[in-house]
Design an enzyme around this catalytic site. Structure first.
Site, PDB file in Angstrom:
ATOM      1  N   ASP A 182      17.496  18.509  -4.730  1.00 31.20           N
ATOM      2  CA  ASP A 182      18.345  19.157  -3.717  1.00 31.20           C
ATOM      3  C   ASP A 182      18.293  18.448  -2.358  1.00 31.20           C
ATOM      4  O   ASP A 182      18.992  18.851  -1.425  1.00 31.20           O
ATOM      5  CB  ASP A 182      17.931  20.627  -3.545  1.00 31.20           C
ATOM      6  N   LYS A 201      13.741  29.560  -2.177  1.00 29.99           N
ATOM      7  CA  LYS A 201      14.853  30.166  -2.929  1.00 29.99           C
ATOM      8  C   LYS A 201      14.501  30.287  -4.409  1.00 29.99           C
ATOM      9  O   LYS A 201      14.695  31.346  -5.007  1.00 29.99           O
ATOM     10  CB  LYS A 201      16.123  29.320  -2.724  1.00 29.99           C
ATOM     11  N   SER A 248      16.412  19.792 -16.135  1.00 31.85           N
ATOM     12  CA  SER A 248      16.885  20.926 -15.349  1.00 31.85           C
ATOM     13  C   SER A 248      15.957  22.124 -15.499  1.00 31.85           C
ATOM     14  O   SER A 248      15.727  22.621 -16.598  1.00 31.85           O
ATOM     15  CB  SER A 248      18.296  21.312 -15.808  1.00 31.85           C
ATOM     16  N   ARG A 254      28.003  16.315  -4.959  1.00 27.15           N
ATOM     17  CA  ARG A 254      27.310  15.939  -3.719  1.00 27.15           C
ATOM     18  C   ARG A 254      27.343  14.444  -3.439  1.00 27.15           C
ATOM     19  O   ARG A 254      27.198  14.036  -2.283  1.00 27.15           O
ATOM     20  CB  ARG A 254      25.872  16.470  -3.735  1.00 27.15           C
ATOM     21  N   ARG A 274      24.419  22.737   1.445  1.00 22.87           N
ATOM     22  CA  ARG A 274      23.543  21.602   1.798  1.00 22.87           C
ATOM     23  C   ARG A 274      24.332  20.466   2.461  1.00 22.87           C
ATOM     24  O   ARG A 274      23.791  19.722   3.266  1.00 22.87           O
ATOM     25  CB  ARG A 274      22.759  21.110   0.586  1.00 22.87           C
ATOM     26  N   GLN A 291      16.646  24.990 -14.484  1.00 22.38           N
ATOM     27  CA  GLN A 291      17.446  26.170 -14.822  1.00 22.38           C
ATOM     28  C   GLN A 291      17.567  26.313 -16.334  1.00 22.38           C
ATOM     29  O   GLN A 291      17.467  27.417 -16.865  1.00 22.38           O
ATOM     30  CB  GLN A 291      18.823  26.090 -14.154  1.00 22.38           C
TER      31      GLN A 291
HETATM   32  C1  S3P Z   1      16.767  25.373  -9.345  1.00 21.45           C
HETATM   33  C2  S3P Z   1      16.827  24.217 -10.071  1.00 21.45           C
HETATM   34  C3  S3P Z   1      17.638  23.057  -9.697  1.00 21.45           C
HETATM   35  C4  S3P Z   1      18.085  23.115  -8.234  1.00 21.45           C
HETATM   36  C5  S3P Z   1      18.563  24.475  -7.838  1.00 21.45           C
HETATM   37  C6  S3P Z   1      17.491  25.524  -8.064  1.00 21.45           C
HETATM   38  C7  S3P Z   1      15.918  26.490  -9.842  1.00 21.45           C
HETATM   39  O1  S3P Z   1      18.790  23.011 -10.512  1.00 21.45           O
HETATM   40  O2  S3P Z   1      19.087  22.163  -7.990  1.00 21.45           O
HETATM   41  O3  S3P Z   1      18.918  24.483  -6.467  1.00 21.45           O
HETATM   42  O4  S3P Z   1      15.584  27.394  -9.055  1.00 21.45           O
HETATM   43  O5  S3P Z   1      15.560  26.448 -11.023  1.00 21.45           O
HETATM   44  P1  S3P Z   1      18.754  22.299 -11.946  1.00 21.45           P
HETATM   45  O6  S3P Z   1      17.636  22.896 -12.667  1.00 21.45           O
HETATM   46  O7  S3P Z   1      20.049  22.597 -12.607  1.00 21.45           O
HETATM   47  O8  S3P Z   1      18.569  20.831 -11.631  1.00 21.45           O
END
Ligand code: S3P
Length: 436
Positions: free
Chosen positions: A317, A20, A165, A348, A391, A167
């Site tokens: 995750d 993903k 993170s 979660r 999940r 993200q």
């Molecule tokens: C992801 C980063 C993770 C993860 C999410 C996908 C990504 O989140 O939990 O399912 O693709 O960068 P965080 O970066 O907020 O921890």
């Protein structure tokens, strides 16, 4: 309605979907380069469709062929103002990465999401992106809907994140692509590094190194991305559900192929191996800059362990499904340092704790830990609330395969966000999952 019941054994080959995180990035980076990017093995799920639709609204042309996807990009800074809202649905990755990517281009866009995403914190990206010159109008508590106006004269920043993170890291690095000068992002622990890997693959120089403050990632703005062919490896977070069921359902033996073995994603495998899992790896190789391997997983006698806090980012995750495995292990499994789980698609820690309790499992939990005491026999026999979290739904469908009594879920459409073929794949290898 869906019921998951005691399964005799799981046997055979699993066809896993594309990763993903890598799939989101393949679409985004394809759009940020000028020309044609070809993607093989893209995950086709609701979250990825959100990223595809958003990128089309910003001006990319994206085509699905029989065996691959093509993205015709508009280049860094080439975003058009979308005519309508950017609906990110349930997908935090779509929302945070795209807000970062557009924040240094002078356009306006309105981001919305489903009820779960509209309760997830966005201040974590608003703070650095405002420093780069973007402005935001958010609902109370920095929640979606958010209107973002990209910076006219963007400034590169040096940002030390308090939260681990990928993200946030990706949002800042993507914003940095359209700034004059050097953007630096510093994280305490190394989170998934697909953005850095894929940027390098597209020809952008990213300087990542260990420093006294943790891990720093630097890039110079105005580098062009060169379009590429990308082969997406299969998703270790989706694989974790099959690995879990094979470990807890007697006499099981399953094979998984082309699994992404990137060390920033492999914490779950390390953990279950420490618990006693029989897993064999073969055919180690590299695809599109990512390590991959094939796996064979067999039913195993497991013991509880304390999961090192340093491992949290590499299995963030996988805690829901780990708590299911822990229910069948001897002794306690202690999971600490997991506060970030409280701001995922659901809280979660609470979602899993409530369901596990209903299944007769002894647990202790707080806002940054979950401790599960394994049982000789797991009772099950509960109707589980998933809180609309894919999940959580998939985790309890795994538990039902090995518990004494069946598990029913209040919903399972959430599974389509990440793994639409989940139920079929499980049925093919013998899982006793019934929809009616
Ligand atoms: C992801 C980063 C993770 C993860 C999410 C996908 C990504 O989140 O939990 O399912 O693709 O960068 P965080 O970066 O907020 O921890």
């Amino acid at each position: 309605m869906i019921t998951s019941s005691k399964t005799n054994s799981l046997q055979g080959n699993i066809i896993l979907p594309g990763d993903k995180s890598i799939s989101h990035r393949a679409i985004i980076f394809g759009a940020l380069s000028i020309g044609k990017t070809v993607i093989e093995g893209l995950l086709e799920s609701e979250d990825i469709y959100r990223t595809i639709k958003a990128m089309e609204k910003f001006g990319a042309r994206i085509i699905k062929n029989k065996n691959n996807w093509e993205v015709y990009g508009f280049g860094v800074g080439g975003f058009s103002s979308p005519e309508n809202v950017i609906d990110c649905g349930n997908s935090g990755t779509t929302c945070r990465l795209l807000m970062g990517a557009i924040s240094t281009t002078p356009i306006k866009a309105v981001f919305v999401g489903d009820p779960s995403l509209s309760k997830r914190p966005m201040d974590r990206i608003i703070e650095p992106l405002e420093r780069m010159g973007a402005s935001f109008i958010a609902r109370e508590n920095s929640f979606l809907p958010i209107t973002i106006t990209g910076a006219k004269e963007p400034l590169p920043i040096r940002f030390e994140s308090k939260i681990d993170s990928a993200q946030i890291k990706s949002a800042v690095l993507l914003a940095g692509l359209n700034c004059r000068g050097e953007t630096t992002y510093i994280e305490k622990s190394l989170t998934r590094n697909h953005t850095e890997n894929m940027l390098s693959d597209f020809g952008v120089k990213v300087d990542s190194k260990f420093s006294s403050k943790g891990f720093s990632h630097k890039l110079l703005g105005f580098q062009e991305l060169t379009p590429k062919k990308i082969v997406v490896p299969t998703d270790p977070s989706s694989a974790a559900f099959f690995i879990a069921s094979a470990l807890i359902v007697k006499d099981s033996s399953i094979n998984l192929y082309n699994l992404c073995m990137n060390h920033t994603r492999s914490g779950f495998l390390e953990t279950v191996k420490e618990m006693g899992a029989k897993i064999e790896l073969s055919n180690n190789r590299t695809i599109s800059g990512e390590l991959v391997a094939d796996l064979t997983v067999c039913f195993s006698k497991l013991k509880g362990i304390e999961v090192p806090i340093s491992r949290v980012p590499s299995m963030i995750d996988e805690y829901p499904i780990l708590s299911i495995i822990a229910s069948f292990a001897t002794g306690k499994t202690i999971m600490r340092g997991i506060k970030e789980l409280t701001v995922k698609e659901s809280n979660r820690i609470v979602s899993m704790a409530k369901g596990l309790k209903q299944c007769g499992i002894e647990i202790e939990y707080g806002d940054d830990f979950l401790i599960v005491s394994g049982q000789k026999k797991v009772t099950g026999g509960a109707k589980i609330r998933t809180f609309g979290d894919h999940r959580v739904a998939m985790s309890f469908l795994c538990l039902g395969q090995a518990s004494e009594k069946p598990i029913i879920l209040d919903e399972y459409s959430s599974i389509n966000t990440s793994f639409p073929t989940f139920i079929n794949e499980f049925r093919k290898v013998g899982a006793n999952i019934m929809q009616n």
